[in-house]
Design an enzyme around this catalytic site. Structure first.
Site, short mmCIF file in Angstrom:
data_model
loop_
_atom_site.label_atom_id
_atom_site.label_comp_id
_atom_site.label_asym_id
_atom_site.label_seq_id
_atom_site.Cartn_x
_atom_site.Cartn_y
_atom_site.Cartn_z
N ASP A 11 0.82 -1.21 0.00
CA ASP A 11 0.00 0.00 0.00
C ASP A 11 0.86 1.26 0.00
O ASP A 11 0.53 2.25 -0.65
CB ASP A 11 -0.91 0.02 1.22
CG ASP A 11 -2.07 -0.96 1.09
OD1 ASP A 11 -2.26 -1.49 -0.01
OD2 ASP A 11 -2.76 -1.19 2.10
N LYS B 39 -3.33 3.69 10.55
CA LYS B 39 -3.93 3.22 9.30
C LYS B 39 -3.71 1.71 9.22
O LYS B 39 -2.62 1.25 8.90
CB LYS B 39 -3.31 3.92 8.09
CG LYS B 39 -3.99 3.56 6.78
CD LYS B 39 -3.39 4.33 5.63
CE LYS B 39 -4.16 4.03 4.35
NZ LYS B 39 -4.15 2.60 3.97
N CYS C 80 6.31 -1.95 -34.43
CA CYS C 80 5.96 -1.70 -35.84
C CYS C 80 7.13 -1.26 -36.69
O CYS C 80 6.96 -1.01 -37.90
CB CYS C 80 4.84 -0.66 -35.91
SG CYS C 80 5.34 1.01 -35.42
N CYS D 46 0.71 1.61 -35.69
CA CYS D 46 1.42 0.84 -34.66
C CYS D 46 0.41 -0.01 -33.91
O CYS D 46 -0.49 0.52 -33.26
CB CYS D 46 2.14 1.78 -33.69
SG CYS D 46 2.98 0.91 -32.34
#
Length: 704
Positions: free
Chosen positions: A42, A127, A432, A453
């Protein structure tokens, strides 16, 4: 981690970094919220999201349509019934230093008009590193439990919540008739170790950390499995409630505790910034002895009336912030450098690493940013890592505290293989073979292939079907890649011809069948009607993110009105152009990008798409019956003394008004504070109604 300060980023550097952050954060959201199996902690995720927000604050016109700052959580799993939250479950802004907390306190005071010396109480509480859960009680009975999901829609897990010992099933008669309690489901360390030992004995999956174990245990289709797992619950807030709980956050938590909920005893009311920092250090010092995981300290403005005044951004409240703990680093071997091509053609180098555990999470990839970063140069041309470049075969230090995808922080030169050579950044696109160029002043190399592309085309299609865009279920990234490779879907309009052109063939594909093919076709049919805002966002217009799409939709109301306006401003001048760039939050760069999207081949592709849709729903009309300013265009100028400009803007928009940054013939009202200058004079010249702050307060406080 040596990263250029946001305040000295060039515009091109900011755009490149925002593109990188959007990809990293979207992947992490899915891993964390939907799969409950994140590669990143987190703290890493939150710090990167914070940097994204700071870049957007400095360059608001660069905000992307897929901006992580507008996103909460991730889509719910199709295995669970969906629940629409009565009030959105938002995430928190994050900070990683005391300076950032000072900035937060300054912003709160500025918004409220408080002086630095004025008393301002906060609540500081740990927290908890768990899974968000919302518990809805009606007449004291637990009737619904839901995960956060994407913030608006969660997963119904009521049967599982009944199995958590800390979750009361019935409340006393003192509870409000409707009470939605929100908190964190977690698992303590001792129970986690016991669970993993049991999993090993049974030959079943071993969990990487307590948070993953808690999330996996709550999100079980069989409640009996949840019942067998030692889950706990801390209440830290509330959502829908029929009557106020208290006057302050701390008093409300005390009331929840009295109703039978566990609340964290380390929560403490703090008067001012110094007290907050002191409590942060106290909680941090006790972190190792708590017996459960926390990853920071949350600060909330304590007075609930001040919380109401401060209100919310798109995805976070203005009155709260999480002060996160620092994370860890580790050394490992760099096995390869690969180039990924993004939707805008950006060539992003990725380090493929010998897997290593950092902060409890297994890491095998890291971002390398760009050619300069690999070469040991910052975007300002100055040396980073003392000029040490990064090479395949190097022993590198991985830093995870700031980002969703880890970064290479440093190189152990003493361990460098003798035969190593400097990495040569490609000058052609690996997808590409088009030229890959780096414009002067830009830090990113881009493929010049455009729509030829395949990587860019595929990424645009992935965005089009994503949750915040057309949200077409069963048409995920892998399906888009497959259908594109088969030539079935090359542009958005092709999606709505899939059933007619390839319906029977879909069922014959590996992993498909008649039932799943039918479900896909039905999902596509249901998206032939789409809101104006979602359409704008889905088009993938550069610099026009989800919030900007909302601004555009709210300003023009309908796709036809927008098309007529942009057709009239192709030359980037005139009243329509002035009207667009006058919208608060839309600058010239964003406006130019919007106009360009409705020209040439991109306009033709939009027209083809519109021809396949049944209806583009107009933006919701202002609630004229509830507000005297709904639908009006308002300009604020000068200094307001009884509320800040930010608060005045928020109140105006909440009442259905449009807030503009410039005065034009289309302006309905100018609110002039102390020191109003050119805008007030312009209003007088145009005959636009001009009122002072007292008149403004009387207007918004009086009934319609």
């Amino acid at each position: 981690m040596n990263r250029k300060d946001v305040q000295v980023l060039t515009e091109s550097e900011a755009g490149r970094e925002l593109a990188e952050l959007a990809v990293r954060l979207a992947r992490a959201d899915y891993d964390y919220h939907t799969l409950s199996d994140p590669e990143l902690t987190d703290s890493e995720y939150d710090r990167l999201k914070r940097r994204n927000q700071r870049i957007e604050d400095r360059f608001p016109h660069l905000k992307r349509r897929d901006s992580p700052s507008d996103r909460v959580g991730a889509p719910v799993s199709p295995s669970f019934e969906k629940v629409i939250h009565a009030r959105r479950m938002l995430s928190l802004e994050n900070a990683f230093s005391e300076d950032e907390i000072r900035d937060f306190d300054s912003r709160v005071r500025a918004y409220l008009g408080f002086e630095p010396s004025d008393s301002l109480d906060y609540l500081a509480e740990p927290k908890v590193d768990g899974l968000s859960l919302s518990l809805r009680y009606e007449s004291g009975e637990l009737v619904q439990a839901a995960t956060r999901g994407d913030g608006e829609t969660g997963e119904l897990v009521t049967a599982n919540a009944f199995k958590i010992a800390d979750v009361p099933v019935k409340l006393s008669s003192e509870a409000p008739a409707i009470l939605e309690v929100r908190g964190e489901v977690y698992m303590d360390h001792a129970d986690f170790e016991t669970l993993n030992e049991r999993q090993l004995r049974r030959g079943e999956k071993v969990f990487a950390n307590p948070r993953n174990a808690a999330a996996g245990s709550l999100r079980q289709l069989d409640p009996r499995i949840t019942a067998s797992r030692p889950l706990r619950f801390f209440a830290h807030g509330w959502g829908d409630v029929s009557a106020p709980l208290a006057e302050t956050q701390s008093e409300a938590l005390a009331r929840l505790h009295g109703l039978g909920f566990r609340v964290n005893t380390l929560g403490k009311a703090c008067d001012g910034l110094d007290a907050l920092i002191c409590q942060y250090r106290t909680i941090a010092s006790s972190r190792d002895s708590l017996g459960y995981d926390i990853d920071g300290v949350v600060y909330k403005v304590n007075a609930l009336d001040l919380q109401e005044r401060l209100g919310y951004r798109t995805a976070t409240p203005r009155w709260a912030i999480a002060h996160k703990f620092p994370a860890e680093t580790a050394f490992t071997r760099l096995n390869a450098i690969e180039i990924q091509v993004g939707r805008t053609g950006a060539l992003s180098p990725v380090a493929r690493l010998e897997p290593v555990t950092v902060g409890g999470v297994r890491v095998s990839n890291a971002t390398l940013h760009n050619a300069d970063y690999i070469a040991g140069r910052g975007s300002d041309g100055q040396p980073i890592r003392d000029g040490r470049d990064i090479r395949v075969g190097d022993r590198v230090e991985i830093y995870r505290a700031g980002d969703v995808i880890p970064k290479v922080k440093d190189v152990d030169i003493d361990a460098r293989p003798e035969a190593s050579s400097a990495y040569v950044f490609p000058d052609v696109c690996p997808e590409c073979n088009s030229d890959a160029v780096r414009d002067e002043g830009d830090s990113v190399t881009r493929c010049t292939g455009g729509l030829v592309c395949p990587a860019q085309a595929v990424e645009r299609l992935k965005h089009f079907v994503s949750r915040s865009a057309f949200d077409i279920e069963r048409l995920g990234n892998k399906q888009i890649e497959r259908f594109f490779a088969m030539g079935w879907v090359k542009e958005p309009a092709d999606i709505f011809t899939l059933e007619n052109r390839h319906g029977p063939e879909i069922a014959d594909q590996d992993g498909w069948g008649k039932k799943s093919a039918s479900a896909l076709c039905e999902a596509i049919r249901t998206r032939r009607t789409v809101s104006f805002q979602r359409l704008i966002f889905a088009l993938g217009i550069r610099h026009v993110g989800e919030s900007a799409s909302s601004l555009v939709a709210r300003h023009y109301r309908s796709i036809d009105e927008l098309v007529a306006a942009v057709d009239a401003m192709a030359s980037r001048n005139g009243p329509d152009w002035d009207d667009l760039i006058g919208v608060d939050g839309i600058g010239e760069v964003m406006a130019s990008s919007l106009v360009a999207a409705f020209q040439g081949e991109s306009r033709t592709a939009i027209d083809r798409l519109r021809a396949k849709l049944d209806l583009v729903q107009d933006a919701e009309s202002p609630r004229t019956g509830e507000s005297r300013i709904a639908g009006k265009t308002i300009v604020f100028t000068g200094t307001l003394e009884r509320m800040t400009r930010a608060e005045a803007k928020s109140r105006a928009e909440a009442a259905g008004a449009r807030v503009s940054g410039s005065v034009s013939a289309r302006t309905d009202l100018v609110v002039a504070g102390t020191g109003a200058g050119s805008k007030a004079r312009r209003a007088e010249e145009l005959g636009v109604e001009l009122i002072d702050e007292d008149g403004w307060l009387s207007l918004i406080d009086s009934p319609p």
